[in-house]
Every structure is written in C-alpha cells, then in structure tokens.
Scaffold this motif. Sequence first.
Motif, mmCIF file in Angstrom:
data_model
loop_
_atom_site.group_PDB
_atom_site.id
_atom_site.type_symbol
_atom_site.label_atom_id
_atom_site.label_comp_id
_atom_site.label_asym_id
_atom_site.label_seq_id
_atom_site.Cartn_x
_atom_site.Cartn_y
_atom_site.Cartn_z
ATOM 1 N N GLY A 1 0.800 -1.228 0.000
ATOM 2 C CA GLY A 1 0.000 0.000 0.000
ATOM 3 C C GLY A 1 0.828 1.271 0.000
ATOM 4 N N GLN A 2 2.121 1.149 -0.354
ATOM 5 C CA GLN A 2 2.984 2.340 -0.385
ATOM 6 C C GLN A 2 3.061 2.940 -1.789
ATOM 7 O OE1 GLN A 2 6.636 0.786 1.326
ATOM 8 N NE2 GLN A 2 5.834 1.092 3.397
ATOM 9 N N ASP B 1 -6.659 -0.680 -3.957
ATOM 10 C CA ASP B 1 -6.600 -0.334 -2.532
ATOM 11 C C ASP B 1 -6.888 1.158 -2.371
ATOM 12 O OD1 ASP B 1 -5.764 0.479 -0.007
ATOM 13 O OD2 ASP B 1 -3.918 -0.686 -0.020
ATOM 14 N N CYS B 2 -8.086 1.464 -1.890
ATOM 15 C CA CYS B 2 -8.479 2.882 -1.899
ATOM 16 C C CYS B 2 -7.643 3.719 -0.934
ATOM 17 C CB CYS B 2 -9.981 3.027 -1.722
ATOM 18 S SG CYS B 2 -10.534 3.307 -0.089
ATOM 19 N N GLU B 3 -7.144 3.136 0.146
ATOM 20 C CA GLU B 3 -6.280 3.904 1.063
ATOM 21 C C GLU B 3 -4.958 4.258 0.373
ATOM 22 O OE1 GLU B 3 -7.298 5.288 3.806
ATOM 23 O OE2 GLU B 3 -9.210 4.297 3.408
ATOM 24 N N ALA B 4 -4.414 3.316 -0.369
ATOM 25 C CA ALA B 4 -3.161 3.560 -1.102
ATOM 26 C C ALA B 4 -3.373 4.661 -2.149
ATOM 27 C CB ALA B 4 -2.681 2.273 -1.759
ATOM 28 N N LYS C 1 -5.550 7.040 -2.102
ATOM 29 C CA LYS C 1 -5.705 8.355 -1.454
ATOM 30 C C LYS C 1 -4.351 8.997 -1.174
ATOM 31 C CE LYS C 1 -10.077 7.597 0.974
ATOM 32 N NZ LYS C 1 -10.567 7.120 2.278
ATOM 33 N N LYS C 2 -3.334 8.144 -0.893
ATOM 34 C CA LYS C 2 -1.994 8.685 -0.629
ATOM 35 C C LYS C 2 -1.428 9.410 -1.853
ATOM 36 C CE LYS C 2 -0.595 5.036 2.615
ATOM 37 N NZ LYS C 2 0.282 3.839 2.700
ATOM 38 N N PRO D 1 -11.822 1.265 -7.052
ATOM 39 C CA PRO D 1 -12.452 2.214 -6.126
ATOM 40 C C PRO D 1 -12.789 3.549 -6.803
ATOM 41 C CG PRO D 1 -10.244 1.545 -5.345
ATOM 42 C CD PRO D 1 -10.450 0.903 -6.672
ATOM 43 N N GLU E 1 -12.248 6.414 -5.819
ATOM 44 C CA GLU E 1 -11.140 7.386 -5.701
ATOM 45 C C GLU E 1 -10.304 7.418 -6.983
ATOM 46 O OE1 GLU E 1 -12.102 5.421 -3.308
ATOM 47 O OE2 GLU E 1 -12.458 6.793 -1.624
#
Length: 350
Positions: free
Chosen positions: A28-29, A47-50, A52-53, A110, A112
């Motif tokens: 996720g980086q 991976d929506c968190e990734a 967002k980064k 996602p 995003e």
Amino acid sequence: MKTKVLKVDPQFPALSEIDEAAQALQAGQLVAFPTETVYGLGANALDCEAVKKIFAAKGRPAHDPLIVHISDLSMLEQVVSQVSAEAMRLAKHFWPGPLTLIMPKHANIPDEVTAGLGNVAVRMPSHPVALTLIRQAGLPIAAPSANRFGHTSPTSAAHVLADLDSRIEMVLDGGSTPIGVESTVLDVTQSPARILRPGGVTFEELQDLLETVLLNGQKTSQAEDVPQISPGLLSRHYAPKAVLALFESEGDQLVCAEMREKVELLLSQGKRVGVMCAVEDIPYFEGLDVDLRLLGSVDRLEDIARGLYLALRSLDEAGVDFIVAREFGSQGIGLAIQDRLRRAATHKEE
Ligand code: TXA
Ligand code: MG
C-alpha cells in the motif's frame, strides 16, 4: 519518511530491485517509476487507502481521475467491465505503448481512482521497468505523473525528487524517459472515438487504424467542436513558474523574427529571459543575453518532445522571468508539444 532511490537499468532491470518496489506497492505504499512517456507515481489501484496517498502526496484535487496501468491484457478484466471490439483492436495495436483508453469501469476499481466517474482510464506502458514492476506486483497500478499538482511532468528521477522527496516511499531511477510527453488519452466509450489529450501516439497513427477519430475542440468544416470535459485537463497544468510567451509556427523564419522582437523588448525592460527553440533557430538569437534551451532539430520532433519538460524545469531553476518559446506545428508529436506549450502559456493569464 526518507524517499529511497533505487537505480535500475532501464533496459534490463534487476529483479531484486524491482521486487523491493513491487512489495512496497503490495503493502500500500507509493513508488515512482519510469514509463516510456514520463515518470508515474504508482499505488495499488485496488486499494483505496493507497490511492488516497497519491492525491495527498501530489496535492492533487480528488476530482482528477487516475490512469490504471497494466502489464498484460489478462489484467484488463480486473479493471474494466467491458471491452468493445474497437478498444480491443486499439489495445492490440498500440499496447504496450503511450495510449490510454477510457473504458467502462469494473466494480473492483475504487471510486477514488476514477473520481466517481463510471469510466476508467487504462494503459499498458512499454517501459521495461514499468512493465516488470506491474507484473511483479501482480496488481493494476494507478499512476498519475509523479509531480506536484500543476507542475510539469517529470522525465527523470531528479525531477520526481524535486517535487516529491520525503512524500513517497521509493523512486526507481531508470534514467530519463524516452518520449518525454504523456500518453494520448482516447475516449472509446463513444463512437467515433475522441482524443481527450494528444500525446505519444499521434492523431495520424490513430486515423490509420480507425475510420474516424475526433480531436477535442478541433475545428471541423461545420463548426468548432465543443470540447468534452476531462477533469484533469484544466489549463492550470504543465506550468512553469515563469510567464511563457508562445509563438505559433506558421513559417519558421517569421516566428523567429517575432520571437526576437519580443526578447529584445523584454530585455530592454530589464527582464531575465529564457528562449526555447530549435537548433535551426540559433542565428535569430545570436548576440542576445538570454538563457537558450535548444530542443533539437525541427526535422526531429521526437527530440523536441523528449527535452521539452527538462527545458521548462531548467529555465525555472535558472530563475528567468519570461520564457519565449515557439510551437512546431501540429503534425505527429508536434500536436502534443503544441498542447502542452499552450497549457503552460495560459497559466499566468488566469
Ligand atoms: O503518460 C501518461 O499518461 C502518464 C504515465 C505515468 O502513464 N500519466 C499521466 O497521468 O499523465 P495524469 O494523471 O497526469 O494524467 C491523466 C489524464 C488526466 O488528464 C485525467 O483527467 C485523464 O487522464 N483521465 C483519467 N481518467 C479519466 C477518465 N475516467 N475519464 C476522462 N479522463 C480521464
Ligand atoms: Mg499529470
């Protein structure tokens, strides 16, 4: 976080280094990597968190959708919900390569990534480092150009670091990118297909394959086409800090004479001036106190495209107030050069 820089051979990347980057993506980086067009800033597209980064690192507004990069055609099934016959023909002909296709999005992707749109942008890059990285990660990779929002796209790892050092985990340094301007974005959700952004695959190449292809905002015999909105194609893009004065190329001699007049005027006002032109244009700027950036020969527009963003960045670094630049027509890659220069030129007038 300190950004790790890994040097990789652009032609034959070492798998050990690529593996480290692939694992970072799986975790996720964010990893910046070279493509044949410009450097991309990659994250796991599923991976929506990734994802967002990416927006946070770039300072990019959430309404600007990302391109999803794949390493083989079988990956396409994870990204899009359907592939038209025309899209498949284009993919088979131009991939891997600098063509991005807009297609109906798969539910996996996602919101995003697509900024809430029902369509997703997808491409298969041809750069060995990009292809190997995506394949090793085994994931579709969302990647915009690896610059801060509003800056010119990076064509080297040094440009990536200038914009994103300490904001991302890793950069794969594979030297400078061979094409130098971004991919062509083609909307194939409608017929005829429409170019939303000219780029590495030319209008002429697309015309050879398709019966009709529309160019956003192009004049037709009837009327001016109403451009279709692609959220990221705001004019505040691709912009240097200096004010850019751009001259249309109707005839090379005429354009250079006009440029010289403009330069002389700016110099008489005490401005620091940078000039971007072709080697053939040198005689027009002899004896002037300017920062000259020679992009290449007018007979080799590929060279001009490759050096375009480096020239813009280096003139900003040199601290010029004004950049006086010329266009190189609209044939072939000249169209993408013209598009980027025009966006850069409108920036300061807003
Ligand atoms: O060459 C390239 O395309 C590079 C490399 C890294 O692949 N990437 C790149 O990404 O230039 P970016 O994010 O800087 O530009 C993507 C463009 C934006 O103008 C965006 O608005 C448009 O593609 N785009 C992305 N998804 C879209 C969608 N679903 N519908 C319409 N336009 C879309
Ligand atoms: Mg960009």
